[in-house]
Design a protein around this motif. Structure first.
Motif, PDB file in Angstrom:
ATOM      1  N   SER A 196       0.776  -1.321   0.057  1.00 16.46           N
ATOM      2  CA  SER A 196      -0.001  -0.042  -0.229  1.00 16.46           C
ATOM      3  C   SER A 196       0.777   1.264   0.071  1.00 16.46           C
ATOM      4  O   SER A 196       1.944   1.456   0.387  1.00 16.46           O
ATOM      5  N   ASN A 197       0.306   2.259  -0.562  1.00 16.75           N
ATOM      6  CA  ASN A 197       0.916   3.619  -0.265  1.00 16.75           C
ATOM      7  C   ASN A 197       0.794   4.027   1.153  1.00 16.75           C
ATOM      8  O   ASN A 197      -0.056   3.327   2.006  1.00 16.75           O
ATOM      9  N   HIS A 198       1.182   5.009   1.496  1.00 16.67           N
ATOM     10  CA  HIS A 198       1.241   5.282   3.103  1.00 16.67           C
ATOM     11  C   HIS A 198       1.024   6.854   3.298  1.00 16.67           C
ATOM     12  O   HIS A 198       2.093   7.535   2.990  1.00 16.67           O
TER      13      HIS A 198
ATOM     14  N   PHE B 165       0.853  -6.207   9.897  1.00 19.23           N
ATOM     15  CA  PHE B 165       1.923  -4.906   9.343  1.00 19.23           C
ATOM     16  C   PHE B 165       3.070  -5.157  10.330  1.00 19.23           C
ATOM     17  O   PHE B 165       2.860  -5.488  11.580  1.00 19.23           O
TER      18      PHE B 165
ATOM     19  N   GLU C 257      -4.683  11.054   4.699  1.00 17.62           N
ATOM     20  CA  GLU C 257      -3.924  11.995   5.290  1.00 17.62           C
ATOM     21  C   GLU C 257      -4.719  13.202   5.753  1.00 17.62           C
ATOM     22  O   GLU C 257      -4.315  14.243   6.536  1.00 17.62           O
TER      23      GLU C 257
ATOM     24  N   THR D  56       8.162   4.739   4.596  1.00 26.31           N
ATOM     25  CA  THR D  56       7.683   5.809   5.515  1.00 26.31           C
ATOM     26  C   THR D  56       6.310   6.484   4.899  1.00 26.31           C
ATOM     27  O   THR D  56       6.115   6.565   3.840  1.00 26.31           O
ATOM     28  N   ARG D  57       5.635   7.315   5.904  1.00 23.99           N
ATOM     29  CA  ARG D  57       4.614   8.120   5.286  1.00 23.99           C
ATOM     30  C   ARG D  57       5.147   9.106   4.355  1.00 23.99           C
ATOM     31  O   ARG D  57       6.114   9.624   4.546  1.00 23.99           O
TER      32      ARG D  57
ATOM     33  N   SER E 271      -1.013   8.121   6.224  1.00 24.89           N
ATOM     34  CA  SER E 271      -1.331   8.446   7.482  1.00 24.89           C
ATOM     35  C   SER E 271      -1.124   7.473   8.531  1.00 24.89           C
ATOM     36  O   SER E 271      -0.814   6.186   8.029  1.00 24.89           O
TER      37      SER E 271
ATOM     38  N   ASP F  79      -3.566   4.396   8.278  1.00 20.41           N
ATOM     39  CA  ASP F  79      -3.450   3.395   7.294  1.00 20.41           C
ATOM     40  C   ASP F  79      -3.702   2.150   7.770  1.00 20.41           C
ATOM     41  O   ASP F  79      -4.366   1.012   7.177  1.00 20.41           O
ATOM     42  N   SER F  80      -2.675   1.568   8.786  1.00 22.04           N
ATOM     43  CA  SER F  80      -2.496   0.284   9.187  1.00 22.04           C
ATOM     44  C   SER F  80      -3.950  -0.093   9.985  1.00 22.04           C
ATOM     45  O   SER F  80      -4.163  -1.273  10.305  1.00 22.04           O
TER      46      SER F  80
ATOM     47  N   GLU G 245       6.938   2.358   0.261  1.00 19.26           N
ATOM     48  CA  GLU G 245       7.795   3.619   0.433  1.00 19.26           C
ATOM     49  C   GLU G 245       8.634   3.695   1.747  1.00 19.26           C
ATOM     50  O   GLU G 245       9.641   4.611   1.564  1.00 19.26           O
TER      51      GLU G 245
ATOM     52  N   TYR H 125       4.476  -1.233   3.336  1.00 21.62           N
ATOM     53  CA  TYR H 125       4.359   0.194   2.462  1.00 21.62           C
ATOM     54  C   TYR H 125       5.875   0.311   1.953  1.00 21.62           C
ATOM     55  O   TYR H 125       7.017   0.187   2.600  1.00 21.62           O
TER      56      TYR H 125
END
Length: 269
Positions: free
Chosen positions: A33-35, A54, A151, A116-117, A37, A40-41, A114, A112
Motif C-alpha cells: 500500500s501507499n502510506h 503489518f 492524510e 515511511t509516510r 497516514s 492506514d494500518s 515507500e 508500505y
C-alpha cells in the motif's frame, strides 16, 4: 479486539472499498500500500474479513506505564508485529524474516514499499529490499493497495482524527513467479518494486516522485531549518535595527536636553 476496533472504525468513518474481491479467501498474499497516514494500518484491516499483519516499531510494544500497556494491547489486537528498527540493516532483515513467517502461515502481510509516510501526499519511489524480497522468497501474490484521503483524516503530527470518509482501492494480484529464486539480483528487485509502485499510482491517482520519501523528508527538514535560521537572522537584524534606532533617539533626546540647558544658562547669564 480486531473485531471491535474494525467495527468501530467502519461505523465511525464509513470507509468505501473497491476491489475487495481481489483479496483471496485463504492462503498467503501481500498487500502493498501507499502510506499517507498513521491510521492506514487500521483502516485496511478494518474493511477485510481476514487478519492483516503489518510491521510496527518495537517502541509501540515496550513503552512502560499504563498508557504503554494499553498501546501495546491495541497494536497487538489490530495485528501489528513488533520489529526493532534501530539496528539499520539488521532491522531490515528482521522485518523481511517476519514478513516471510507471516506468509508461510498462510496469512496476509501488509507492507508500505515507500518505507515511511509520504510527507506531502505524493507517491514516492519504493524501496526494493523488503517488498520484492518477501514476494520472491515466498511466491505470494502482491495486491497493490491505494489509501485515499487518509492524510486528511489524520495529518502528520495531529493526534485527533477528523471525521470524513476515507477510501481504499485494492488492485488485481501481481504475479512475480517468473522471478522466483532471483531475490539476490538487485535489478530484479528494482523491477518488481517499480511494477508494484506503478500499479499503486494507477489506483491512487497520486503524483509520482522518483526519489525516496526519506530523502524528501530530509530535504523538507533542511528547508524548514534554513527558513527557521533565516527568520531568526531576520528577527535579530530587526531587533538590532530597533536597538540602534532607540539609541539614536536617546542620543537626540540627550542632545536636545543639553542644548536646552545651555540656552537656559545663557539666558540666565
Amino acid at each position: 479486539m480486531k473485531i471491535s476496533v474494525g467495527a468501530g472504525l467502519k461505523l465511525t468513518f464509513r470507509p468505501w472499498v473497491e476491489g475487495r474481491e481481489h483479496v483471496p479467501a485463504e492462503g498467503p498474499a501481500i498487500l502493498a500500500s501507499n502510506h499517507l497516514s498513521f491510521c492506514d494500518s487500521f483502516f485496511l484491516p478494518a474493511v477485510l474479513d481476514r487478519k492483516v499483519t503489518f510491521i510496527a516499531k518495537a517502541e509501540y510494544f515496550t513503552t512502560p506505564g499504563i498508557k504503554g500497556k494499553l498501546t501495546a494491547a491495541f497494536f497487538k489486537g489490530v495485528g501489528q508485529l513488533p520489529v526493532d528498527r534501530s539496528g539499520g540493516r539488521g532491522a531490515g532483515e528482521a522485518a523481511i524474516r517476519s514478513g516471510i513467517e507471516v506468509l508461510e502461515r498462510g496469512e496476509l502481510f501488509g507492507i508500505y514499499p515507500e518505507g515511511t509516510r509520504s510527507p506531502d501526499g505524493r507517491l514516492y519511489r519504493g524501496k526494493p529490499g523488503g517488498l520484492a524480497r518477501v514476494a520472491l522468497a515466498t511466491g505470494a501474490p502482491v495486491l497493490p493497495v491505494a489509501m485515499i484521503d487518509t492524510e486528511k483524516i489524520q495529518p502528520p503530527g495531529k493526534m485527533m482524527p477528523k471525521l470524513m470518509r476515507p477510501g481504499i482501492r485494492i488492485g488485481a494480484p501481481l504475479d512475480f513467479s517468473r522471478y522466483q529464486g532471483m531475490e539476490g539480483d538487485r535489478f530484479i528487485l528494482r523491477s518488481v518494486t517499480d511494477e508494484v509502485m506503478y500499479a499503486i499510482m494507477k489506483l491512487s491517482g497520486q503524483e509520482y516522485v522518483d526519489i525516496y520519501a526519506t530523502a524528501a523528508k530530509r530535504r523538507l527538514a533542511d528547508e524548514a531549518k534554513e527558513r527557521a535560521e533565516a527568520e531568526k537572522a531576520e528577527r535579530a537584524e530587526k531587533k538590532a535595527w530597533e536597538r540602534a534606532e532607540h539609541d539614536r533617539e536617546e542620543q537626540d533626546r540627550l542632545e536636545r536636553e543639553r542644548r536646552e540647558d545651555k540656552d537656559g544658562e545663557t539666558r540666565a547669564g
